[in-house]
Design an enzyme around this catalytic site. Structure first.
Site, PDB file in Angstrom:
ATOM      1  N   GLN A   1     -28.029  -6.415   0.174  1.00  0.00           N
ATOM      2  CA  GLN A   1     -28.947  -6.716   0.572  1.00  0.00           C
ATOM      3  C   GLN A   1     -30.375  -6.029   0.758  1.00  0.00           C
ATOM      4  O   GLN A   1     -31.127  -6.330   0.294  1.00  0.00           O
ATOM      5  CB  GLN A   1     -29.314  -8.243   1.413  1.00  0.00           C
ATOM      6  CG  GLN A   1     -30.009  -9.038   0.800  1.00  0.00           C
ATOM      7  CD  GLN A   1     -29.760 -10.004  -0.156  1.00  0.00           C
ATOM      8  OE1 GLN A   1     -28.950 -10.288  -0.218  1.00  0.00           O
ATOM      9  NE2 GLN A   1     -30.056 -11.191  -0.217  1.00  0.00           N
TER      10      GLN A   1
ATOM     11  N   THR B   1       1.688  -0.858  -0.236  1.00  0.00           N
ATOM     12  CA  THR B   1       0.016   0.174   0.183  1.00  0.00           C
ATOM     13  C   THR B   1       0.740   0.904  -0.350  1.00  0.00           C
ATOM     14  O   THR B   1       1.571   1.513   0.932  1.00  0.00           O
ATOM     15  CB  THR B   1      -1.219  -0.309   1.268  1.00  0.00           C
ATOM     16  OG1 THR B   1      -1.833  -1.479   0.908  1.00  0.00           O
ATOM     17  CG2 THR B   1      -2.176   1.386   1.397  1.00  0.00           C
TER      18      THR B   1
ATOM     19  N   GLU C   1      -2.906  -7.853   7.079  1.00  0.00           N
ATOM     20  CA  GLU C   1      -2.987  -7.687   7.594  1.00  0.00           C
ATOM     21  C   GLU C   1      -2.786  -8.996   8.799  1.00  0.00           C
ATOM     22  O   GLU C   1      -3.363  -8.662   9.750  1.00  0.00           O
ATOM     23  CB  GLU C   1      -3.740  -6.816   9.127  1.00  0.00           C
ATOM     24  CG  GLU C   1      -3.346  -5.014   8.213  1.00  0.00           C
ATOM     25  CD  GLU C   1      -1.995  -4.734   8.003  1.00  0.00           C
ATOM     26  OE1 GLU C   1      -1.037  -5.175   8.776  1.00  0.00           O
ATOM     27  OE2 GLU C   1      -1.851  -3.464   7.443  1.00  0.00           O
TER      28      GLU C   1
END
Lengths: 404, 261
Positions: A341, A163, A368
């Site tokens: 949903q 990242t 992680e």
């Protein structure tokens, strides 16, 4: 946004931080983040704003340029940012928890004074390079090498799924100085962009966290001064694991933010949308999904508070932080799935935020430490097969006087 | 010179609170209470005036006992001090009584001698009256500027400001002291800093009660009842037709039948 169920556990200072951070997310992050996600672009415009507010050094002592706040404040800011989008919270987690905090924990006084002010103020953006193409959960399998030559190390290797790789100015990377020793032969180094042999690139085609930069780091005989080695030779594995204690806390707190966002959006939608002559909020199976989200939120908040409190006290919290990360990310994935949903077909489109949260939460149960790794960790703790030994450099307890 | 800024604690609109009649009557709202969003512009302007003209700033809020979150927010943004006025002094009174209490509190700031500017947001998101600052100006006997979009300067006891009105903008001069309501165009409120948050969380905020304010309560209006309006059932008709013209003709006929047009 509903009031925090753990509000009674927080101080007035925490509640002010909470309002400020949520205001920031609503005003600065949410108006722009859907478009960045759609275009797979990094929201560079947020970095100076987050730096100015002190997010990038929130729990570093003021003498190192930080804001001098505690670890619970880091959790609160992480939650608020991920209420908007995972990518923004990830920036703080990687920059602070996976780079600056390890320097604060393991660095020499000279390294702290040299590196931390620029990081805390956002002058440099930093990342963490542990994962490799062939080494993820199995950290000891990493292939990067560091060979000492006089007062330098020569680093060679490749990091993957990093990242901020293509955004960062500083890189905390792990390489083997003594490959024959396995995990005990790994050392940690701080590299700087611009050094010869160091190149980075971005990875495309991600399912989620599309407004974050994810990429690779390539090291071809990069010459690293010995002064940039973090910790002792061979301490890299312990440093990497302690970094994860920091970052997993932010991930857990951020996941709570996702659950809260899913609840807020689902409640709003369920009260407005009508089917069979009444709001869908009056249908019991919709209520069941919302009740599940609320249950997860209540549990998640308490787990995050517990881990953050132990961090403030300077108590080793690997087990508690792992539990918070494992539960909260799985709960966030469940909440986002249910939120889509509840929204029905609209939830499947990016007209609403919940489909983005669903895509984002899939990455949170992988990075992680996958949920499977955390399952094994928790089993090992409970069965008495795992014990955390004291570290040479434990993370200091929060000291409001000394830190401010 | 001291700048007083009037603020109110209101329900967080981000929560879309479902306030019941009973809650409104008792004042015990089940909602997160925050600084009234319009007042944040006034607080920001007070801090800006402090930077530009080296004046002190004081936030004043009338609220229930212990309702100081909005004041703490103002302190965290950067105002110098805060005063809480206990709501019981107005005994459930109306806007006029509120203005009376706030004006009395303004007179209490720094001994009542030094305040030359009172700032306020244009309205509150709960009460929506938008008249409190006018009442305060009246009670103080000061001039009033409304919908101010810019405070240009303060020169020799005269304040120069720009006010927006329907379709235009005017520049005005007014001698101090003055009460000013600000428009949202005047600035962009800052976020509280961590340093400000620490200061605010440790601040002790004095509360003024009836014995401190010494003002005659001239209550004129009281709630005798409070109701939510009946929800109106709305019927939807969709006009079918082969062409836009045909659908429009049906719509026009229907509107005329209902005497809308």
């Amino acid at each position: 946004m509903m009031a925090s169920t753990t509000e009674f556990l927080y101080t007035e200072e925490h509640n002010l931080v909470r309002k400020m951070a949520y205001d920031f997310t609503r005003n600065e992050v949410m108006p722009i983040i859907a478009e960045h996600d759609r275009k797979h672009t990094f929201p560079f415009e947020l970095l100076p704003k987050m730096a100015q507010l002190g997010f990038l050094g929130i729990c570093l002592p003021a003498r190192y340029g930080g804001a001098g706040m505690d670890f619970l404040s880091l959790g609160i800011v992480s939650e608020a940012l991920e209420y908007g989008d995972s990518s923004v919270r990830e920036t703080v987690a990687v920059h602070l928890a996976l780079h600056a905090l390890p320097i604060f924990q393991w660095g020499t006084e000279e390294q702290k004074e040299t590196f931390l002010p620029g990081l805390a103020g956002g002058d440099q953006i930093a990342c963490f390079g542990l994962t490799e193409p062939g080494a993820g959960s199995d950290v000891a399998a990493l292939q990067s090498r560091a060979v000492r030559q006089g007062e330098e190390y020569i680093l060679t290797g490749e990091k993957m799924w990093i990242t901020l790789a293509d955004v960062a100015d500083r890189f905390l990377v792990f390489a083997k100085t003594q490959p024959e020793k396995g995990a005990r032969g790994i050392s940690a180094f701080v590299l700087e962009r611009g050094w010869e042999g160091l190149t980075t690139g971005s990875l495309e085609g991600k399912m989620g966290v599309r407004a974050s930069n994810t990429g690779w780091i390539n090291m071809q005989d990069v010459r690293v001064p010995a002064s940039h080695r973090l910790g002792e030779e061979g301490e890299g594995f312990k440093i990497a694991m302690s970094c994860l204690d920091n970052a997993r806390f932010g991930v857990a707190a951020g996941a709570v933010g996702i659950i809260r966002a899913c609840i807020d959006e689902s409640v709003k939608y369920a009260l407005q949308r009508r089917t069979f002559g009444k709001p869908i909020a009056e249908h019991q199976l919709v209520q069941q999904m919302i009740a599940q989200m609320q249950q997860d939120l209540d549990i998640g908040e308490l787990l995050v508070w517990k881990a953050g409190t132990l961090k403030n006290q300077g108590v080793r919290n690997t087990r508690e932080t792992s539990m918070a990360k494992w539960f909260c990310t799985e709960a966030a994935r469940r909440a986002a799935d249910n939120a889509v949903q509840v929204h029905g077909a609209y939830g499947y489109s990016d007209e609403y935020n919940v489909e983005r949260h669903l895509r984002n939460t899939k990455s949170a149960v992988i990075y992680e430490g996958t949920s499977q790794i955390h399952t094994l960790m928790q089993a090992a703790y409970t069965l008495g097969m795992r014990e955390d030994r004291p570290l040479r450099c434990p993370m200091p307890a929060y000291d409001p006087d000394a830190w401010q | 010179m001291n700048v007083a800024v009037l603020i109110k604690q209101t329900p967080d609109t981000a929560e879309l609170p479902k306030v019941t009649v009973a809650e409104a009557q008792s004042g015990e709202l089940q909602a997160t209470m925050v600084i009234n969003p319009w007042d944040e512009f006034a607080v920001e302007e007070a801090i800006d005036l402090s930077d530009r003209f080296s004046c002190d700033t004081t936030a004043i809020s009338l609220g229930r006992e212990g309702e100081t979150d909005a004041l703490k927010h103002a302190l965290a943004m950067g105002v110098d001090s805060a005063l809480h006025v206990d709501e019981s002094v107005v005994e459930g009174g109306d806007e006029w009584a509120t203005a009376e209490a706030l004006a009395a509190a303004v007179r209490k700031v720094d001994g009542g001698e030094d305040v030359e500017i009172v700032l306020a947001g244009k309205m509150s998101v709960d009460g929506n009256s938008g008249v409190i600052y006018a009442g305060v100006a009246c009670k103080l006997g000061w001039d009033l500027l409304v919908n101010v979009t810019r405070i240009v300067d303060i020169v020799d006891g005269t304040l120069i400001a720009e006010q927006a009105f329907e379709g235009g903008q005017e520049t005005v001069e007014v001698p101090l002291p003055v009460v000013i309501s600000v428009a949202k165009e005047i600035n962009e409120p800052r976020y509280p800093s961590f340093m400000g948050i620490r200061k605010a969380s440790r601040a002790a905020i004095p509360t003024l009660g009836r014995e401190d304010l010494e003002f005659p309560l001239s209550r004129t209006t009281r709630w005798t009842d409070l109701n939510k309006p009946e929800t109106e059932e709305v019927q939807v008709r969709i006009f079918e037709g082969a062409s836009v013209e045909e659908k429009a003709a049906q719509l026009a006929d229907a509107l005329m039948a209902e005497r809308v047009i």
